[in-house]
Design a protein around this motif. Structure first.
Motif, PDB file in Angstrom:
ATOM      1  N   ALA A 168       4.935 -10.674   0.410  1.00 39.64           N
ATOM      2  CA  ALA A 168       5.596 -11.716  -0.367  1.00 39.64           C
ATOM      3  C   ALA A 168       6.194 -11.044  -1.604  1.00 39.64           C
ATOM      4  CB  ALA A 168       4.606 -12.806  -0.776  1.00 39.64           C
ATOM      5  N   PRO A 169       7.253 -11.607  -2.194  1.00 41.11           N
ATOM      6  CA  PRO A 169       7.850 -10.996  -3.385  1.00 41.11           C
ATOM      7  C   PRO A 169       6.809 -10.791  -4.488  1.00 41.11           C
ATOM      8  CG  PRO A 169       9.283 -12.717  -2.543  1.00 41.11           C
ATOM      9  CD  PRO A 169       8.012 -12.814  -1.755  1.00 41.11           C
ATOM     10  N   GLY A 170       6.674  -9.553  -4.938  1.00 36.45           N
ATOM     11  CA  GLY A 170       5.750  -9.243  -6.016  1.00 36.45           C
ATOM     12  C   GLY A 170       4.325  -8.994  -5.602  1.00 36.45           C
ATOM     13  N   PHE A 171       4.020  -8.985  -4.288  1.00 39.01           N
ATOM     14  CA  PHE A 171       2.658  -8.725  -3.833  1.00 39.01           C
ATOM     15  C   PHE A 171       2.421  -7.220  -3.844  1.00 39.01           C
ATOM     16  CE2 PHE A 171      -0.808  -7.878  -1.030  1.00 39.01           C
ATOM     17  CZ  PHE A 171      -1.604  -9.006  -0.996  1.00 39.01           C
ATOM     18  N   PRO A 172       1.520  -6.718  -4.742  1.00 40.43           N
ATOM     19  CA  PRO A 172       1.295  -5.281  -4.834  1.00 40.43           C
ATOM     20  C   PRO A 172       0.170  -4.817  -3.914  1.00 40.43           C
ATOM     21  CG  PRO A 172       0.142  -6.362  -6.619  1.00 40.43           C
ATOM     22  CD  PRO A 172       0.779  -7.457  -5.792  1.00 40.43           C
ATOM     23  N   TYR A 173       0.426  -3.754  -3.180  1.00 41.34           N
ATOM     24  CA  TYR A 173      -0.621  -3.091  -2.398  1.00 41.34           C
ATOM     25  C   TYR A 173      -1.182  -1.968  -3.263  1.00 41.34           C
ATOM     26  CZ  TYR A 173       0.680  -5.533   1.895  1.00 41.34           C
ATOM     27  OH  TYR A 173       0.912  -6.492   2.852  1.00 41.34           O
ATOM     28  N   TYR A 221      -6.737  -1.359   0.936  1.00 38.40           N
ATOM     29  CA  TYR A 221      -5.999  -1.842  -0.227  1.00 38.40           C
ATOM     30  C   TYR A 221      -6.720  -2.949  -0.988  1.00 38.40           C
ATOM     31  CZ  TYR A 221      -2.117   0.410   2.254  1.00 38.40           C
ATOM     32  OH  TYR A 221      -1.311   1.308   2.919  1.00 38.40           O
ATOM     33  N   ALA A 222      -6.366  -3.056  -2.266  1.00 39.34           N
ATOM     34  CA  ALA A 222      -6.576  -4.273  -3.039  1.00 39.34           C
ATOM     35  C   ALA A 222      -5.196  -4.900  -3.232  1.00 39.34           C
ATOM     36  CB  ALA A 222      -7.211  -3.968  -4.392  1.00 39.34           C
ATOM     37  N   GLY A 223      -5.159  -6.194  -3.432  1.00 38.72           N
ATOM     38  CA  GLY A 223      -3.887  -6.869  -3.632  1.00 38.72           C
ATOM     39  C   GLY A 223      -4.067  -8.120  -4.465  1.00 38.72           C
ATOM     40  N   ILE A 224      -2.957  -8.650  -4.952  1.00 35.10           N
ATOM     41  CA  ILE A 224      -2.978  -9.877  -5.747  1.00 35.10           C
ATOM     42  C   ILE A 224      -1.869 -10.785  -5.248  1.00 35.10           C
ATOM     43  CG2 ILE A 224      -2.943 -10.862  -8.063  1.00 35.10           C
ATOM     44  CD1 ILE A 224      -3.501  -8.051  -9.174  1.00 35.10           C
ATOM     45  N   TYR A 225      -2.235 -12.001  -4.854  1.00 35.29           N
ATOM     46  CA  TYR A 225      -1.251 -12.946  -4.332  1.00 35.29           C
ATOM     47  C   TYR A 225      -0.393 -13.482  -5.489  1.00 35.29           C
ATOM     48  CZ  TYR A 225      -3.655 -13.103   0.201  1.00 35.29           C
ATOM     49  OH  TYR A 225      -4.206 -12.774   1.425  1.00 35.29           O
ATOM     50  N   PRO A 226       0.917 -13.259  -5.467  1.00 32.72           N
ATOM     51  CA  PRO A 226       1.763 -13.741  -6.565  1.00 32.72           C
ATOM     52  C   PRO A 226       2.002 -15.250  -6.531  1.00 32.72           C
ATOM     53  CG  PRO A 226       3.085 -12.678  -4.885  1.00 32.72           C
ATOM     54  CD  PRO A 226       1.664 -12.475  -4.478  1.00 32.72           C
ATOM     55  N   GLY A 227       1.860 -15.837  -5.360  1.00 34.12           N
ATOM     56  CA  GLY A 227       2.026 -17.278  -5.222  1.00 34.12           C
ATOM     57  C   GLY A 227       1.100 -17.796  -4.143  1.00 34.12           C
ATOM     58  N   ALA A 228       0.949 -19.100  -4.066  1.00 36.09           N
ATOM     59  CA  ALA A 228       0.108 -19.684  -3.033  1.00 36.09           C
ATOM     60  C   ALA A 228       0.732 -19.443  -1.666  1.00 36.09           C
ATOM     61  CB  ALA A 228      -0.069 -21.174  -3.282  1.00 36.09           C
ATOM     62  N   VAL A 284      11.514 -14.675 -11.172  1.00 33.31           N
ATOM     63  CA  VAL A 284      12.904 -14.352 -10.818  1.00 33.31           C
ATOM     64  C   VAL A 284      13.776 -14.161 -12.048  1.00 33.31           C
ATOM     65  CG1 VAL A 284      12.811 -15.489  -8.574  1.00 33.31           C
ATOM     66  CG2 VAL A 284      13.452 -16.807 -10.602  1.00 33.31           C
ATOM     67  N   HIS A 285      13.348 -14.659 -13.198  1.00 34.94           N
ATOM     68  CA  HIS A 285      14.144 -14.541 -14.408  1.00 34.94           C
ATOM     69  C   HIS A 285      13.800 -13.279 -15.211  1.00 34.94           C
ATOM     70  CE1 HIS A 285      15.624 -18.540 -13.634  1.00 34.94           C
ATOM     71  NE2 HIS A 285      14.394 -19.025 -13.621  1.00 34.94           N
ATOM     72  N   ALA A 286      12.747 -12.571 -14.801  1.00 34.07           N
ATOM     73  CA  ALA A 286      12.341 -11.358 -15.518  1.00 34.07           C
ATOM     74  C   ALA A 286      13.101 -10.152 -14.977  1.00 34.07           C
ATOM     75  CB  ALA A 286      10.837 -11.143 -15.371  1.00 34.07           C
ATOM     76  N   ASP A 287      13.086  -9.072 -15.752  1.00 39.42           N
ATOM     77  CA  ASP A 287      13.731  -7.831 -15.331  1.00 39.42           C
ATOM     78  C   ASP A 287      12.778  -6.668 -15.582  1.00 39.42           C
ATOM     79  OD1 ASP A 287      15.500  -5.896 -14.495  1.00 39.42           O
ATOM     80  OD2 ASP A 287      16.673  -5.895 -16.373  1.00 39.42           O
ATOM     81  N   PRO A 288      12.133  -6.129 -14.538  1.00 39.30           N
ATOM     82  CA  PRO A 288      12.270  -6.515 -13.130  1.00 39.30           C
ATOM     83  C   PRO A 288      11.454  -7.761 -12.815  1.00 39.30           C
ATOM     84  CG  PRO A 288      10.700  -4.730 -13.339  1.00 39.30           C
ATOM     85  CD  PRO A 288      11.243  -4.954 -14.729  1.00 39.30           C
ATOM     86  N   PRO A 289      11.769  -8.442 -11.717  1.00 37.76           N
ATOM     87  CA  PRO A 289      11.037  -9.679 -11.380  1.00 37.76           C
ATOM     88  C   PRO A 289       9.563  -9.439 -11.075  1.00 37.76           C
ATOM     89  CG  PRO A 289      13.133  -9.581 -10.220  1.00 37.76           C
ATOM     90  CD  PRO A 289      12.927  -8.236 -10.823  1.00 37.76           C
ATOM     91  N   ALA A 290       9.234  -8.303 -10.455  1.00 36.98           N
ATOM     92  CA  ALA A 290       7.844  -8.011 -10.088  1.00 36.98           C
ATOM     93  C   ALA A 290       7.125  -7.373 -11.265  1.00 36.98           C
ATOM     94  CB  ALA A 290       7.794  -7.084  -8.879  1.00 36.98           C
TER      95      ALA A 290
END
Length: 218
Positions: free
Chosen positions: A138-143, A174-181, A199-205
């Motif tokens: 998902a957008p912004g989900f870090p592994y 891995y560890a991960g963090i869900y950016p959204g539900a 989406v309004h940040a730079d960078p978004p993630a």
């Protein structure tokens, strides 16, 4: 490392482990080197995208000439990670501290798999210096890499239909963090209020590839 063409303007670096150079360290070394070369003007690429075993370069003006550059840089990259463990290279990158409420429903399951009690799981997670290997799912989900290979965990046999935003979870190495539900099959160990994707940040993630991460009990 094998270089594969992907269409007319992209290349895929397929990294292979060896006794001295584990794949996560090699992928991170290539990502860092390619970003450095692009910053210095030695590489023209619209996108440099690391994954579990590969790095994709897209938007290349001349993929043949770029492949020749990659072949010349390979020895430098390999030498940079020889003898280092799977946590990857230690650099002076800024560390992001993620405050976590360690109240996840799967903590007892993680403790059972690791053969320790729950407090020992928390100590392991807060003592580990993680690094974002890549983003996906998902957008912004870090592994996040950093845990020893022997602590890899199986995913749930049946994924949950909804995992709350900010859930901190473990699966495989891995560890991960869900950016959204979203639905998810990782083992949940806690939750953070840190916003991971905007989406309004730079960078978004908030946590991009190469970022160093430390979890702290909230």
């Amino acid at each position: 490392m094998r270089i594969r063409p992907v269409g007319a303007h992209a290349l895929l670096l397929d990294c292979t482990a060896s006794a001295d150079v584990p794949v996560p360290a090699l992928v991170e070394a290539w990502r860092a080197e390619l970003w450095r070369r692009r910053t210095q003007g030695e590489l023209i690429a619209a996108e440099i995208v690391p994954a579990a075993n590969t790095v994709l370069l897209d938007g290349l003006p001349d993929s043949v000439a770029t492949a020749e550059l990659l072949s010349r840089w390979a020895r430098t990259v390999t030498a940079a990670v020889e003898g280092e463990d799977a946590t990857g290279r230690v650099t002076a990158d800024a560390e992001v501290v993620v405050p976590v409420d360690f109240d996840g429903p799967d903590l007892p399951t993680v403790a059972e798999h690791w053969g320790v009690d729950v407090p020992a799981v928390l100590r392991r997670l807060t003592d580990t210096r993680f690094r974002v290997a890549f983003c996906g799912f998902a957008p912004g989900f870090p592994y996040l890499t950093g845990l020893p290979a022997e602590l890899a965990l199986p995913r749930l046999a049946t994924p949950r239909p909804r995992v709350p935003a900010g859930s901190v979870a473990l699966a495989g190495p891995y560890a991960g963090i869900y950016p959204g539900a979203s639905p998810g099959g990782w083992l949940l160990v806690g939750r953070t209020d840190l916003v991971l994707f905007d989406v309004h940040a730079d960078p978004p993630a908030r946590l991009g590839p190469g970022a160093q991460v430390r979890m702290a009990a909230a």
